[in-house]
Design a protein around this motif. Sequence first.
Motif, short mmCIF file in Angstrom:
data_model
loop_
_atom_site.label_atom_id
_atom_site.label_comp_id
_atom_site.label_asym_id
_atom_site.label_seq_id
_atom_site.Cartn_x
_atom_site.Cartn_y
_atom_site.Cartn_z
N TYR A 62 -11.47 76.44 131.55
CA TYR A 62 -10.73 77.67 131.79
C TYR A 62 -11.68 78.76 132.26
O TYR A 62 -12.81 78.86 131.77
N PRO A 63 -11.24 79.58 133.20
CA PRO A 63 -12.14 80.61 133.74
C PRO A 63 -12.65 81.59 132.69
O PRO A 63 -13.79 82.03 132.74
N VAL A 64 -11.79 81.96 131.72
CA VAL A 64 -12.15 82.94 130.70
C VAL A 64 -11.56 82.48 129.37
O VAL A 64 -10.42 82.00 129.33
N SER A 65 -12.31 82.66 128.28
CA SER A 65 -11.79 82.35 126.95
C SER A 65 -12.29 83.38 125.96
O SER A 65 -13.50 83.67 125.91
N HIS A 299 0.52 76.07 127.44
CA HIS A 299 0.90 77.46 127.27
C HIS A 299 -0.30 78.34 127.62
O HIS A 299 -1.38 78.16 127.06
N THR A 300 -0.10 79.31 128.49
CA THR A 300 -1.20 80.19 128.87
C THR A 300 -1.57 81.14 127.73
O THR A 300 -0.70 81.73 127.09
N THR A 301 -2.87 81.27 127.49
CA THR A 301 -3.34 82.34 126.62
C THR A 301 -3.19 83.66 127.39
O THR A 301 -2.98 83.67 128.62
N PRO A 302 -3.29 84.79 126.72
CA PRO A 302 -3.24 86.06 127.45
C PRO A 302 -4.29 86.15 128.57
O PRO A 302 -4.00 86.65 129.66
N GLU A 303 -5.51 85.64 128.31
CA GLU A 303 -6.52 85.70 129.37
C GLU A 303 -6.21 84.72 130.49
O GLU A 303 -6.48 85.00 131.67
N ASP A 304 -5.60 83.58 130.17
CA ASP A 304 -5.15 82.67 131.23
C ASP A 304 -4.10 83.34 132.11
O ASP A 304 -4.10 83.19 133.34
N ALA A 305 -3.19 84.07 131.48
CA ALA A 305 -2.14 84.77 132.22
C ALA A 305 -2.73 85.85 133.12
O ALA A 305 -2.27 86.05 134.25
N LEU A 306 -3.76 86.55 132.65
CA LEU A 306 -4.40 87.56 133.48
C LEU A 306 -5.10 86.93 134.68
O LEU A 306 -5.04 87.46 135.80
N VAL A 307 -5.75 85.79 134.47
CA VAL A 307 -6.37 85.07 135.59
C VAL A 307 -5.30 84.61 136.58
O VAL A 307 -5.44 84.76 137.80
N ALA A 308 -4.21 84.05 136.04
CA ALA A 308 -3.11 83.60 136.90
C ALA A 308 -2.55 84.77 137.70
O ALA A 308 -2.23 84.62 138.89
N ALA A 309 -2.41 85.93 137.07
CA ALA A 309 -1.88 87.10 137.77
C ALA A 309 -2.78 87.51 138.93
O ALA A 309 -2.30 87.90 140.00
#
Length: 365
Positions: A62-65, A299-309
């Motif tokens: 994942y890009p960020v965790s 399920h995306t974590t909040p940081e996954d969702a920010l990367v996706a955005a």
Amino acid sequence: MKLTLGSLGLLLGSALLLQACSTPNTVQQLISEQAVIVQVKEGKYQGRYRNQYRIRLGEREYPVSCEEDCYPAHPAVACQSHGENCQYNGEQPVPELGSGFAVHWLGHASFLVKTPDGQQLLFDPVFGQFDWPVNWASHLVGIIKRPYTPSLSAEQLAATDAVLYSHLHYDHFSHAAIRQIGTEARYYVPLGMADYLPKGGYQVLEKAWYTGSELGELTLHLVPAHHFNSRRLFNDDDRAKWGGWVVEHQGHTLFFAGDTGYSEHFRDIQQRYGDIDICLLPIASYHHEEHSDWYRNVHTTPEDALVAAEELGCKVMIPWGYGNASWQMGDISSHSPLLRLLHMQQQMQSTVPLHILNEGESVAL
């Protein structure tokens, strides 16, 4: 047996209900030339659907965790206890997108969207308690918390032009809601899901990924999600497809991701449709002490969702999945995902504008 007017009316009503429930649905299947369909080719699971980008569990990078102190209190989130029973009260300017879309968050994954051409769409509507047997099991075991059950009036339901479902899980797909909405609306679902709708004369359109169709001035596209599908207790895993939705209107776009983990499909969506105006992205149900790899995979974590955005080019991101009416499955508390989102937005220096809604709130964009 003596029949009274009351008992006769009850029998007649029951007969009409049975007749309505036995009326076959009208099902149309749409698969474009650009469609992407990923299925098992052979073996025990032949014909079952799969994610487009499959990586062995535990091997995805994942890009960020967020590693520690992921849920600090935030001054704009007022809670009865830390992360629990909260309301967001921060000031937030509404982005001037001029899209003509108005978004009403009903809670959890359910949205009512008013479109620029005057139509009303419902995304993953679930009203009240959940379909049997989940409602029965939740009361019996007490593992599902959903104290607040948002609903729409009969007039609001009757105004629905289309219902768009992402997948079959009980917090996203409800027979009870479908019966309340009725047969005037059109139901848009991924391939294989039509078999799971109740009978009753519903108009159902099944779609493959990257298949669009017209509804008034809108174009509705089913797009990939990184998730899975099941409904029944035994032997129906992934027999129906899952996905998200892109709604287009005269150059403006709204994206509802459905349940999804992080994968390369977000970049693919941006490449096909350009930067997305409004992104409705999930940020919850990723946490589990013993099975965190599996939970985060789908399920995306909040940081996954920010990367996706960022990858989607979102001009505004509206998060969902947290809240006082959430299932709180795979979450620490009702608003822990929102606290983590606000924390990671600062840590990542994310430039994607967020618009935070409390359940039942709306915004015109």
